[in-house]
Every structure is written in C-alpha cells, then in structure tokens.
Scaffold this active site. Structure first.
Site, PDB file in Angstrom:
ATOM      1  N   LYS A   1       0.834  -1.209   0.000  1.00  0.00           N
ATOM      2  CA  LYS A   1       0.000   0.000   0.000  1.00  0.00           C
ATOM      3  C   LYS A   1       0.870   1.262   0.000  1.00  0.00           C
ATOM      4  CE  LYS A   1      -3.812  -2.216   2.486  1.00  0.00           C
ATOM      5  NZ  LYS A   1      -4.524  -2.284   3.783  1.00  0.00           N
TER       6      LYS A   1
ATOM      7  N   SER B   1      -0.618   0.692   6.167  1.00  0.00           N
ATOM      8  CA  SER B   1      -0.910  -0.209   7.274  1.00  0.00           C
ATOM      9  C   SER B   1      -1.923  -1.254   6.836  1.00  0.00           C
ATOM     10  CB  SER B   1      -1.456   0.594   8.458  1.00  0.00           C
ATOM     11  OG  SER B   1      -1.612  -0.235   9.595  1.00  0.00           O
ATOM     12  N   ASP B   2      -1.873  -2.409   7.468  1.00  0.00           N
ATOM     13  CA  ASP B   2      -2.842  -3.461   7.184  1.00  0.00           C
ATOM     14  C   ASP B   2      -3.105  -4.237   8.467  1.00  0.00           C
ATOM     15  OD1 ASP B   2      -4.309  -4.866   4.875  1.00  0.00           O
ATOM     16  OD2 ASP B   2      -3.423  -6.521   6.003  1.00  0.00           O
ATOM     17  N   THR B   3      -4.350  -4.686   8.628  1.00  0.00           N
ATOM     18  CA  THR B   3      -4.750  -5.415   9.833  1.00  0.00           C
ATOM     19  C   THR B   3      -5.523  -6.662   9.453  1.00  0.00           C
ATOM     20  OG1 THR B   3      -4.884  -3.352  11.078  1.00  0.00           O
ATOM     21  CG2 THR B   3      -6.061  -5.237  11.996  1.00  0.00           C
TER      22      THR B   3
ATOM     23  N   GLY C   1       0.271  -4.493  10.507  1.00  0.00           N
ATOM     24  CA  GLY C   1       1.569  -4.158   9.934  1.00  0.00           C
ATOM     25  C   GLY C   1       1.635  -2.676   9.629  1.00  0.00           C
TER      26      GLY C   1
END
Length: 194
Positions: free
Chosen positions: A55, A71-73, A108
């Site tokens: 991203k 960010s990623d969840t 992340g």
C-alpha cells in the site's frame, strides 16, 4: 530528514486517519488500490507487513517526495485469516467462530520515502478474547452495519467493544494502527512525536 517533508497516509480508513491526527502530525491522505492477494505460505506477520508495504509503495510511486505510511490489519483464528466479510452471512460465520474464544489481531506498518525508496516495515500482534454470544446478539450486532468493513467482522473502538472481554497487548493494534510502533518507525525518518 529533508526540510518540509510531507507525511502521506496511504489509507482511506477513517480510524487510521483519526489515530494519526491524535499524534498531532500534519499529513495528507492518498488511497492505494492494490491487490491484497497474498501467498498462502506467508505467516500472518508476513501478510500484514507485505500488504502494508504494498500500500505504501503504491502511493510512493505516485509522488516525488514525502514519507508514505501504509498499514494493514488481519484477524487470525486457528491459523486462518479472517478478512472483511463478503456479506452478512459471512459476518455471522466469522462472529460465531470468534465468540467465546481468543484470537490474534496482527497490524503491519510500513513507511516508504518516496524520494529515496528507503523502507521500514514492522508489525504488532495482540490477543483478543470475545465473549460468548447468542445467535440473536450476533444478528443484532450485524444489523448495526458496523461489522461489514472490518477484519474479523467487529470494531473494538465501536459497538464491538461490548463483545470484547479483554485483550493482551496493544489496543491500537486491534483498531488498525499501532501507535507506538508507528512513532518508532517515524522517528527513524526524523519525524519525532515528542
């Protein structure tokens, strides 16, 4: 860090925007429409780091300067990644599987310097215990609409707080942007919070 460097949030998430605003940082928002498919061989930690970097990297390619934050969840139960629900039936399936059990949320964070290509990537993991719920309670929660765009079909910062019995780890990791980790990474680019 270069004078006047801009911070760019590579996310359309209102939660991430609010969290970043809470740190008192000036930033702009540019969304990244990236393919979120990952290899099934990756660990959950590798998945969130790879997606956060993907991203941030996509937005960094669109600008000539600035530090891009991605960010990623994801929610992980019994080694299975629970993403955002496809529909209400999928949300019900996820919430039914989570209820009365503990799962792990991984978030992340990636920073990319658009001018130099330098990157920093890390992640956090937090354990979450969801209370036992009746079928009616699960349906009532889904009817609020809140679960529909959330990993694992719940939002700890919203009505979903009422289904969470406890956490072990960082609350903001569950919301979707671990703030102390983000601050650490930003400091490596000369952007200090304190």
């Amino acid at each position: 860090m270069r004078e006047g460097t801009t911070l760019i949030l590579a996310s359309s998430s209102p939660r991430r925007r609010e969290l970043l605003q809470g740190l008192g940082l000036a930033f702009t928002v540019m969304t990244s429409d990236v393919d979120e498919t990952t290899s099934p061989e990756l660990t959950p930690a590798e998945v969130v780091e790879q997606l956060a970097l993907r991203k941030a990297g996509a937005v960094a390619k669109k600008v000539s300067d600035g530090i891009v934050l991605g960010s990623d969840t994801i929610v992980v139960l019994d080694g299975q990644i629970l993403g955002k629900p496809a529909d209400e039936a999928d949300a019900f399936r996820m919430l039914a599987s989570l209820q009365g059990r503990e799962h792990t949320v991984f978030s992340g964070v990636a920073l990319v310097d658009a001018a130099t290509g330098r990157t920093e990537v890390a992640h956090n993991a937090t354990k979450v215990q969801v209370r036992s719920m009746t079928e009616q309670e699960i349906k009532a929660y889904i009817a609020t609409g809140e679960p529909m765009d959330k990993a694992g079909s719940y939002a700890i910062q919203g009505i979903g707080a009422t289904i969470v019995e406890g956490i072990v780890g960082d609350y903001f990791t569950v919301v979707g942007l671990p703030l102390h980790l983000t601050a650490q990474l930003l400091s490596r680019f000369g952007m200090s919070i304190l």
